[in-house]
Each structure stands twice: as structure tokens, then as C-alpha cells.
Design a protein around this motif. Structure first.
Motif, PDB file in Angstrom:
ATOM      1  N   ASP A 180      66.992 -21.343 148.541  1.00  0.00           N
ATOM      2  CA  ASP A 180      66.720 -21.661 149.952  1.00  0.00           C
ATOM      3  C   ASP A 180      67.311 -22.983 150.402  1.00  0.00           C
ATOM      4  O   ASP A 180      66.979 -23.497 151.474  1.00  0.00           O
ATOM      5  CB  ASP A 180      65.207 -21.710 150.196  1.00  0.00           C
ATOM      6  N   GLY A 181      68.145 -23.591 149.560  1.00  0.00           N
ATOM      7  CA  GLY A 181      68.692 -24.916 149.891  1.00  0.00           C
ATOM      8  C   GLY A 181      68.147 -25.954 148.927  1.00  0.00           C
ATOM      9  O   GLY A 181      67.522 -25.606 147.909  1.00  0.00           O
ATOM     10  N   PRO A 182      68.350 -27.255 149.227  1.00  0.00           N
ATOM     11  CA  PRO A 182      67.872 -28.272 148.300  1.00  0.00           C
ATOM     12  C   PRO A 182      66.362 -28.236 148.149  1.00  0.00           C
ATOM     13  O   PRO A 182      65.660 -27.805 149.061  1.00  0.00           O
ATOM     14  CB  PRO A 182      68.321 -29.585 148.956  1.00  0.00           C
ATOM     15  N   ASP A 183      65.886 -28.689 146.997  1.00  0.00           N
ATOM     16  CA  ASP A 183      64.447 -28.761 146.754  1.00  0.00           C
ATOM     17  C   ASP A 183      63.875 -29.818 147.701  1.00  0.00           C
ATOM     18  O   ASP A 183      64.031 -31.023 147.491  1.00  0.00           O
ATOM     19  CB  ASP A 183      64.213 -29.155 145.285  1.00  0.00           C
ATOM     20  N   MET A 184      63.223 -29.357 148.754  1.00  0.00           N
ATOM     21  CA  MET A 184      62.837 -30.264 149.840  1.00  0.00           C
ATOM     22  C   MET A 184      61.735 -31.253 149.443  1.00  0.00           C
ATOM     23  O   MET A 184      61.653 -32.338 150.006  1.00  0.00           O
ATOM     24  CB  MET A 184      62.432 -29.474 151.087  1.00  0.00           C
ATOM     25  N   ALA A 185      60.922 -30.882 148.466  1.00  0.00           N
ATOM     26  CA  ALA A 185      59.892 -31.842 148.041  1.00  0.00           C
ATOM     27  C   ALA A 185      60.576 -33.080 147.458  1.00  0.00           C
ATOM     28  O   ALA A 185      60.172 -34.217 147.735  1.00  0.00           O
ATOM     29  CB  ALA A 185      58.965 -31.196 147.012  1.00  0.00           C
ATOM     30  N   VAL A 186      61.645 -32.865 146.698  1.00  0.00           N
ATOM     31  CA  VAL A 186      62.381 -33.992 146.098  1.00  0.00           C
ATOM     32  C   VAL A 186      63.118 -34.769 147.195  1.00  0.00           C
ATOM     33  O   VAL A 186      63.086 -35.998 147.238  1.00  0.00           O
ATOM     34  CB  VAL A 186      63.376 -33.472 145.030  1.00  0.00           C
ATOM     35  N   VAL A 187      63.776 -34.042 148.102  1.00  0.00           N
ATOM     36  CA  VAL A 187      64.528 -34.696 149.182  1.00  0.00           C
ATOM     37  C   VAL A 187      63.583 -35.560 150.020  1.00  0.00           C
ATOM     38  O   VAL A 187      63.868 -36.732 150.298  1.00  0.00           O
ATOM     39  CB  VAL A 187      65.232 -33.639 150.075  1.00  0.00           C
ATOM     40  N   GLU A 188      62.463 -34.989 150.408  1.00  0.00           N
ATOM     41  CA  GLU A 188      61.512 -35.725 151.273  1.00  0.00           C
ATOM     42  C   GLU A 188      60.997 -36.980 150.577  1.00  0.00           C
ATOM     43  O   GLU A 188      60.886 -38.038 151.193  1.00  0.00           O
ATOM     44  CB  GLU A 188      60.334 -34.817 151.651  1.00  0.00           C
ATOM     45  N   ARG A 189      60.711 -36.855 149.287  1.00  0.00           N
ATOM     46  CA  ARG A 189      60.182 -38.017 148.555  1.00  0.00           C
ATOM     47  C   ARG A 189      61.236 -39.133 148.482  1.00  0.00           C
ATOM     48  O   ARG A 189      60.963 -40.279 148.838  1.00  0.00           O
ATOM     49  CB  ARG A 189      59.744 -37.591 147.150  1.00  0.00           C
ATOM     50  N   LEU A 190      62.453 -38.765 148.075  1.00  0.00           N
ATOM     51  CA  LEU A 190      63.499 -39.790 147.916  1.00  0.00           C
ATOM     52  C   LEU A 190      63.868 -40.421 149.261  1.00  0.00           C
ATOM     53  O   LEU A 190      64.063 -41.638 149.354  1.00  0.00           O
ATOM     54  CB  LEU A 190      64.734 -39.182 147.248  1.00  0.00           C
ATOM     55  N   TRP A 235      74.308 -34.667 151.481  1.00  0.00           N
ATOM     56  CA  TRP A 235      75.361 -33.670 151.666  1.00  0.00           C
ATOM     57  C   TRP A 235      74.734 -32.283 151.725  1.00  0.00           C
ATOM     58  O   TRP A 235      73.962 -31.937 150.824  1.00  0.00           O
ATOM     59  CB  TRP A 235      76.341 -33.695 150.484  1.00  0.00           C
ATOM     60  N   CYS A 236      75.090 -31.508 152.741  1.00  0.00           N
ATOM     61  CA  CYS A 236      74.558 -30.152 152.833  1.00  0.00           C
ATOM     62  C   CYS A 236      75.687 -29.180 153.187  1.00  0.00           C
ATOM     63  O   CYS A 236      76.458 -29.441 154.110  1.00  0.00           O
ATOM     64  CB  CYS A 236      73.509 -30.055 153.938  1.00  0.00           C
ATOM     65  N   PRO A 238      78.803 -24.365 145.154  1.00  0.00           N
ATOM     66  CA  PRO A 238      79.359 -23.092 144.688  1.00  0.00           C
ATOM     67  C   PRO A 238      78.384 -21.925 144.612  1.00  0.00           C
ATOM     68  O   PRO A 238      78.812 -20.830 144.265  1.00  0.00           O
ATOM     69  CB  PRO A 238      79.763 -23.463 143.254  1.00  0.00           C
ATOM     70  N   ASP A 239      77.089 -22.085 144.903  1.00  0.00           N
ATOM     71  CA  ASP A 239      76.195 -20.983 144.526  1.00  0.00           C
ATOM     72  C   ASP A 239      75.860 -20.023 145.663  1.00  0.00           C
ATOM     73  O   ASP A 239      75.052 -19.110 145.477  1.00  0.00           O
ATOM     74  CB  ASP A 239      74.922 -21.493 143.820  1.00  0.00           C
ATOM     75  N   GLY A 240      76.503 -20.194 146.825  1.00  0.00           N
ATOM     76  CA  GLY A 240      76.369 -19.193 147.884  1.00  0.00           C
ATOM     77  C   GLY A 240      75.017 -19.191 148.586  1.00  0.00           C
ATOM     78  O   GLY A 240      74.714 -18.279 149.350  1.00  0.00           O
ATOM     79  N   ALA A 241      74.210 -20.223 148.357  1.00  0.00           N
ATOM     80  CA  ALA A 241      72.874 -20.243 148.967  1.00  0.00           C
ATOM     81  C   ALA A 241      72.973 -20.390 150.486  1.00  0.00           C
ATOM     82  O   ALA A 241      73.893 -21.025 151.005  1.00  0.00           O
ATOM     83  CB  ALA A 241      72.064 -21.418 148.402  1.00  0.00           C
ATOM     84  N   VAL A 242      72.016 -19.775 151.166  1.00  0.00           N
ATOM     85  CA  VAL A 242      71.901 -19.934 152.623  1.00  0.00           C
ATOM     86  C   VAL A 242      70.584 -20.657 152.865  1.00  0.00           C
ATOM     87  O   VAL A 242      69.526 -20.209 152.412  1.00  0.00           O
ATOM     88  CB  VAL A 242      71.891 -18.555 153.328  1.00  0.00           C
ATOM     89  N   TYR A 243      70.640 -21.803 153.555  1.00  0.00           N
ATOM     90  CA  TYR A 243      69.427 -22.592 153.758  1.00  0.00           C
ATOM     91  C   TYR A 243      68.405 -21.788 154.565  1.00  0.00           C
ATOM     92  O   TYR A 243      68.722 -21.222 155.620  1.00  0.00           O
ATOM     93  CB  TYR A 243      69.744 -23.884 154.519  1.00  0.00           C
ATOM     94  N   ALA A 244      67.173 -21.773 154.077  1.00  0.00           N
ATOM     95  CA  ALA A 244      66.076 -21.128 154.803  1.00  0.00           C
ATOM     96  C   ALA A 244      65.741 -21.941 156.052  1.00  0.00           C
ATOM     97  O   ALA A 244      65.955 -23.159 156.084  1.00  0.00           O
ATOM     98  CB  ALA A 244      64.852 -21.040 153.896  1.00  0.00           C
ATOM     99  N   ASP A 245      65.206 -21.268 157.061  1.00  0.00           N
ATOM    100  CA  ASP A 245      64.838 -21.964 158.307  1.00  0.00           C
ATOM    101  C   ASP A 245      63.906 -23.142 158.027  1.00  0.00           C
ATOM    102  O   ASP A 245      64.023 -24.207 158.639  1.00  0.00           O
ATOM    103  CB  ASP A 245      64.135 -21.000 159.279  1.00  0.00           C
ATOM    104  N   ALA A 256      74.744 -13.968 157.786  1.00  0.00           N
ATOM    105  CA  ALA A 256      73.592 -14.864 157.647  1.00  0.00           C
ATOM    106  C   ALA A 256      73.530 -15.783 158.861  1.00  0.00           C
ATOM    107  O   ALA A 256      74.556 -16.222 159.370  1.00  0.00           O
ATOM    108  CB  ALA A 256      73.749 -15.690 156.377  1.00  0.00           C
ATOM    109  N   GLU A 257      72.315 -16.024 159.310  1.00  0.00           N
ATOM    110  CA  GLU A 257      72.114 -16.992 160.400  1.00  0.00           C
ATOM    111  C   GLU A 257      71.296 -18.134 159.823  1.00  0.00           C
ATOM    112  O   GLU A 257      70.400 -17.909 159.010  1.00  0.00           O
ATOM    113  CB  GLU A 257      71.312 -16.364 161.546  1.00  0.00           C
TER     114      GLU A 257
END
Ligand code: PMP
Length: 424
Positions: free
Chosen positions: A159-169, A180-181, A188-195, A229-230
């Protein structure tokens, strides 16, 4: 099949078979390249009409495009990309031939000229750090390294970066100035960020008042399936949460028309766009409007863009399908590998057992199969698990992709069984 409970004798048989297969592979003297995400010649051919620009070279508002001026780029081209990049036309700039140079300039401008909301220029900070979702894009990391910006890895999830880690840092450390997003079909992993990921990025508290999201929407229209994907609208969400100046949006036509001969885009809040133009007005007399007009005439409108991208998908989808099929046949159920099956973008991420990625890439090289160096997907080229390999299947012909992936699977079997035996 490499059953985890296989006996040493069984594993030895499998290892010896893989050794023989690898020796046969080396003897074939292949020369195959899966290193970089480049469009194939056939994909480039799709845009050859760009080469036929006819006079008059004027924009929709009657401006003679052969002359100086027009720092924001052609409004009609910005209108074609406004929807895909989710930036209002007035806040979207059409610039030079690549988005990477815009990301470079964004860093340089922020280092040397305080961004809106900053207390000081980034060069005047004791330290500047960026969050880097991993695996990620090596050129993002290289840009930061070039300017002495510290790279802090953050794990990716589907679903994208681990937001708990992002928010904390982001909340606890004012030296963290950005992230960077690649929000759609990430490299490379083809992920689509969740809403929800996008919303949290827009809403989170940051210790740095001048925190920026470098939103590299490089694969905004690069769908491989009929269900595009949207993603949520970052710019709108940032504004809604009182952080209008947080996002810098980037995109380009490098993998739509000509790589290196396309158009790059920058979009942001009105304040950031004004700040940006203040810098670019010193740097340039304006972008190549003639190339921008070529793109307008060729793509026509948003429907034209969609239709053109369907032609790309028809060329590259079979290559992605071939990778998935061969990996499933050769490695499925072995426990030696897992891989992504992306719905768009340019890459597949192959996960091999810990400590094996470098060895697999080296064994592939012996067999004439060039892969992106293991570790390139991580800051400082260091994948601490040594387990991620990026596969870029678009450039070679289908038969070459098939040969390269079959060979790669042999290398994974060889290195993987050797590791299992060594661990016993
Ligand atoms: N961003 C990402 C995520 C990419 O994968 C690439 C190309 N591999 C680029 C940017 C490069 O874009 P451009 O050609 O517009 O500089």
C-alpha cells in the motif's frame, strides 16, 4: 521442487542439476540486458509522428513558438497532463526533456533558496535527511547522495511506505525534510499507494516546517491492464489538511513518447510554483516549446494519451506475462523466490533468500545476462538483506526476455540450493 524439508541428498541432487544447467547456460554465450527500464524500439516507433512537425509553429493562443518566452510551458500540453498528474493546469509547468532534472533542480533550489515555509535554506541546516521507501529508485538516492542529503530507509508495503514509520520519523526529527514517493506502479515493486497512505502523507505532523513530498508520478498512465489504477489526489489532500506547500509533483513523457526527447512536468501549490518560477527564470529563457507543440499535435487530448498508452501496453504486457509465467514454472513452490506481478509501470521485483541477491546477479553475469546490480534498490547501494533483484523486461524482444528469465531462474536455483546446503 525445493521442499524445505528436503534431505541433504535431495538438495545435493538439485544443486548438481542447477550447476549443470548453469554450465550449459554459460556455454550458450548469451548477451542479454535486463538492467534499465527503457522503452523498446517498437515502443519508440509508436511516437515517430512526433518527427513530422509542420508549420505554423504557433500555440493555441497564437504565440509564435519559435521565439523566446513562455516559462510555464504550453498551456494546451499542460491541459493534456493535468488530469493524469492530478495538478490544476495553472499549477502545472511543462519544462525540459526529463523529470529527473526537475527533481535535481528542486533539491538545488531548496538548498540554495529557502522553500516557502522554511526557516532557512537547506544548505544552512546542520543536516538534511530524506525518507526513502525501499526498495526504491536508485537515481532518487543518487541525487540525495550527490548533495550530501542523508538517506533514511523506510520499508515499503503493498500500500506504499509503512506510514507508522514515516509518521514517527517525520514528526520527531526536524532534519527530515522530505520523502521520495513513486505513488503509482512504484519502481521497482509496482505498488500503488492506497488512498489512506496518501491521506496520511498529506495530514501527518512534520517537525520540519518545510517538509516536502517528492511525488514522482513517473508511471501515472503506464497501465498494463484494462483497469487503470487510480490514486488519491495528493495536492488536494495536502491543501485540505492545511499543508498546501508540502507536495512537489513530477512526471514526464519519457516512457510515453521518446525517452530523452520528451517533456518533463512540475506541479505544486501556487506558492511553490511562484518560488519555482523565480528560480527557473534565472536559469533559462524558457523550455523547448517546439517539442511541446509536437507533443500536443501528436497526443491531441487526454483520450489521445490514453489510446497511445494502450498501444504501449499491448507491446509490453506479453513481456511481463512471460516473466510471471516462467518464474512460476521454474521457481513456483520452491520457496527460493517470490516476485511482484504489477498492474503497470516498468519493473518486477524478485525476492530471493537472504544473502543471495548479489550471488544470483553475479551468476547471471557469468551467463551473459546483465541485471541491475543487487543493492541498487536501496540507499547507498546497500540492501541489508541482500535479497532484492529488480527485473526490467521492457527493452529486449520477447524471445530475449524469455531466455533471460529462464536463465535467471537457473541462477536462483543454483545459488538458492547452495545456500540451503550451506545452512544445513
Ligand atoms: N522516476 C522514476 C520512478 C523512474 O523509474 C524513472 C525512469 N526509470 C524516472 C523518474 C526518469 O524519468 P525522466 O526520464 O523523466 O527523467
Amino acid at each position: 521442487m525445493t521442499d524445505p524439508a528436503a534431505s541433504i541428498e535431495e538438495l545435493t541432487v538439485q544443486r548438481d542439476r542447477a550447476r549443470q544447467d548453469h554450465a550449459d547456460l554459460v556455454a550458450r554465450g548469451l548477451k542479454l540486458d535486463l538492467t534499465r527500464g527503457k522503452p523498446s524500439q517498437r515502443q519508440l516507433d509508436l511516437a515517430d509522428e512526433l518527427l513530422d512537425l509542420r508549420a505554423p509553429v504557433v500555440s493555441a493562443d497564437g504565440t509564435d513558438l519559435r521565439n523566446y518566452g513562455g516559462l510555464q510551458g504550453l498551456a494546451e500540453l499542460r491541459a493534456i497532463f493535468s488530469g493524469a498528474l492530478q495538478v490544476p493546469v495553472a499549477q502545472l509547468l511543462a519544462a525540459g526533456n526529463s523529470s529527473l532534472e526537475l527533481m535535481h533542480d528542486a533539491l538545488v533550489f531548496a538548498l540554495l533558496g529557502a522553500v516557502p515555509g522554511a526557516e532557512r535554506r537547506w544548505v544552512d541546516e546542520p543536516e538534511v535527511a530524506f525518507l526513502c521507501p525501499v526498495p526504491g529508485y536508485d537515481r532518487h538516492f543518487a541525487l540525495c547522495e550527490r548533495f550530501g542529503i542523508t538517506l533514511i530507509p523506510v520499508p515499503m508495503t503493498p500500500d506504499g511506505p509503512d506510514m507508522a514509520v514515516v509518521e514517527r520519523l517525520a514528526a520527531e526529527d526536524p532534519k527530515v525534510k522530505g520523502i521520495w514517493c513513486v505513488p503509482k506502479y512504484s519502481n521497482p515493486d509496482g505498488a500503488v499507494y492506497a488512498d489512506e497512505t496518501v491521506r496520511r502523507l498529506a495530514a501527518m505532523t512534520t517537525a520540519a516546517p518545510d517538509f516536502r513530498i517528492f511525488w514522482d508520478n513517473a508511471y501515472a498512465v503506464h497501465h498494463l491492464t484494462d483497469e487503470p489504477a487510480e490514486i488519491a489526489d495528493l495536492l488536494a489532500l495536502c491543501a485540505e489538511h492545511g499543508n498546501p506547500d508540502r507536495p512537489f509533483v513530477f512526471g514526464s513523457t519519457s516512457k510515453i513518447t521518446f525517452a530523452g526527447g520528451g517533456v518533463g512536468f512540475f506541479g505544486s501549490s501556487p506558492a511553490n510554483v511562484e518560488w519555482w518560477l523565480g528560480h527557473t527564470a534565472k536559469r533559462s529563457i524558457g523550455p523547448d516549446k517546439i517539442n511541446q507543440l509536437r507533443h500536443v499535435r501528436f497526443l491531441r487530448d487526454q483520450d489521445g494519451l490514453r489510446e497511445h498508452m494502450r498501444r504501449h501496453a499491448a507491446l509490453i504486457r506479453p513481456k511481463f506475462e512471460a516473466v510471471h509465467k516462467i518464474l512460476s514454472t521454474e521457481l513456483g513452490g520452491t520457496g527460493l523466490a517470490s516476485w511482484t506481478n504489477p498492474a503497470g509501470g516498468y519493473f518486477i521485483s524478485l525476492q530471493v533468500p537472504e544473502g543471495c541477491a548479489r550471488a544470483v546477479v553475479a551468476k547471471a553475469k557469468e551467463a551473459g545476462i546483465a541485471l541491475t546490480p543487487a543493492g541498487a534498490t536501496h540507499p547507498y547501494g546497500d540492501d541489508p538483506t541482500d535479497s532484492v533483484i529488480r527485473i526490467a523486461p521492457t527493452y529486449p524482444e520477447l524471445a530475449e526476455v524469455e531466455a533471460a528469465i529462464t536463465g535467471l531462474a537457473t541462477c536462483v536455483r543454483l545459488v538458492g540450493t547452495e545456500k540451503l546446503l550451506a545452512d544445513r
